[in-house]
Design a protein around this motif. Structure first.
Motif, PDB file in Angstrom:
ATOM      1  N   TYR A   1      51.916  13.186 -40.826  1.00  0.00           N
ATOM      2  CA  TYR A   1      52.166  12.245 -39.836  1.00  0.00           C
ATOM      3  C   TYR A   1      51.336  11.825 -39.277  1.00  0.00           C
ATOM      4  CZ  TYR A   1      56.730  14.080 -41.985  1.00  0.00           C
ATOM      5  OH  TYR A   1      57.705  14.400 -42.526  1.00  0.00           O
ATOM      6  N   ALA A   2      50.330  13.282 -38.655  1.00  0.00           N
ATOM      7  CA  ALA A   2      49.434  12.403 -38.092  1.00  0.00           C
ATOM      8  C   ALA A   2      48.664  11.023 -38.349  1.00  0.00           C
ATOM      9  CB  ALA A   2      48.852  13.159 -37.481  1.00  0.00           C
TER      10      ALA A   2
ATOM     11  N   GLY B   1      49.779   8.483 -39.704  1.00  0.00           N
ATOM     12  CA  GLY B   1      50.671   7.469 -40.300  1.00  0.00           C
ATOM     13  C   GLY B   1      51.367   7.076 -38.337  1.00  0.00           C
ATOM     14  N   PHE B   2      51.182   8.524 -37.496  1.00  0.00           N
ATOM     15  CA  PHE B   2      51.694   7.874 -36.287  1.00  0.00           C
ATOM     16  C   PHE B   2      50.494   7.120 -35.459  1.00  0.00           C
ATOM     17  CE2 PHE B   2      51.493   9.400 -31.622  1.00  0.00           C
ATOM     18  CZ  PHE B   2      52.632   8.602 -31.634  1.00  0.00           C
ATOM     19  N   SER B   3      48.728   7.929 -35.769  1.00  0.00           N
ATOM     20  CA  SER B   3      47.853   7.358 -35.693  1.00  0.00           C
ATOM     21  C   SER B   3      47.416   5.508 -35.690  1.00  0.00           C
ATOM     22  CB  SER B   3      46.310   7.868 -35.935  1.00  0.00           C
ATOM     23  OG  SER B   3      46.321   7.590 -37.035  1.00  0.00           O
TER      24      SER B   3
ATOM     25  N   PHE C   1      50.228   3.763 -36.321  1.00  0.00           N
ATOM     26  CA  PHE C   1      51.321   2.882 -35.592  1.00  0.00           C
ATOM     27  C   PHE C   1      51.199   2.730 -34.576  1.00  0.00           C
ATOM     28  CE2 PHE C   1      55.500   3.144 -32.577  1.00  0.00           C
ATOM     29  CZ  PHE C   1      55.511   2.029 -33.343  1.00  0.00           C
ATOM     30  N   ALA C   2      50.452   3.623 -33.938  1.00  0.00           N
ATOM     31  CA  ALA C   2      49.599   4.278 -32.269  1.00  0.00           C
ATOM     32  C   ALA C   2      49.082   3.013 -31.497  1.00  0.00           C
ATOM     33  CB  ALA C   2      49.668   4.872 -31.699  1.00  0.00           C
TER      34      ALA C   2
ATOM     35  N   GLY D   1      43.427   1.329 -36.731  1.00  0.00           N
ATOM     36  CA  GLY D   1      44.133   2.167 -37.082  1.00  0.00           C
ATOM     37  C   GLY D   1      44.255   2.958 -38.674  1.00  0.00           C
TER      38      GLY D   1
ATOM     39  N   GLU E   1      41.289   5.143 -38.592  1.00  0.00           N
ATOM     40  CA  GLU E   1      42.118   6.795 -38.358  1.00  0.00           C
ATOM     41  C   GLU E   1      42.637   7.056 -39.059  1.00  0.00           C
ATOM     42  OE1 GLU E   1      42.356  10.359 -36.169  1.00  0.00           O
ATOM     43  OE2 GLU E   1      41.153   8.077 -35.980  1.00  0.00           O
ATOM     44  N   LEU E   2      43.487   6.251 -40.073  1.00  0.00           N
ATOM     45  CA  LEU E   2      44.269   6.983 -40.866  1.00  0.00           C
ATOM     46  C   LEU E   2      43.375   7.288 -42.476  1.00  0.00           C
ATOM     47  CD1 LEU E   2      47.042   6.522 -42.308  1.00  0.00           C
ATOM     48  CD2 LEU E   2      46.794   4.867 -43.223  1.00  0.00           C
TER      49      LEU E   2
ATOM     50  N   SER F   1      41.583  10.788 -41.921  1.00  0.00           N
ATOM     51  CA  SER F   1      42.569  11.680 -41.425  1.00  0.00           C
ATOM     52  C   SER F   1      43.147  11.925 -42.965  1.00  0.00           C
ATOM     53  CB  SER F   1      44.025  11.368 -40.778  1.00  0.00           C
ATOM     54  OG  SER F   1      43.710  11.224 -39.477  1.00  0.00           O
TER      55      SER F   1
END
Length: 84
Positions: A30-31, A33-35, A37-38, A72, A75-76, A79
């Motif tokens: 989840y983190a 995916g959120f990173s 998007f952010a 992004g 970072e994906l 992570s």
């Protein structure tokens, strides 16, 4: 001789550890995916604001989206390597 089977405590502990590991991995997913998007959203907003300020529409918006997507995805991938 009486053969009674004792409950296997390591299995119960192992099941709890499995649930904790699943929760940890899903939290990391989840983190990630959120990173993604952010980062894209931040690049979009920064590009849009710079375009309005400098009057270079739509070039900095496009550049911001591309740079945000690159950051992004970086970072994906970072992570996702922690999930394995």
């Amino acid at each position: 001789m009486c053969m009674t089977r004792l409950p296997s405590i390591p299995i119960i502990v192992s099941a709890d550890n499995d649930k904790e590991e699943i929760n940890r991995k899903s939290g990391l997913a989840y983190a990630a995916g959120f990173s993604l998007f952010a980062a894209v959203l931040a690049g979009l907003i920064a590009g849009w604001l710079l375009d309005r300020w400098l009057g270079t529409s739509p070039w900095l918006l496009i550049t911001g989206i591309i740079l945000g997507a690159g950051a992004g995805f970086y970072e994906l991938i970072r992570s996702a390597s922690k999930i394995s």
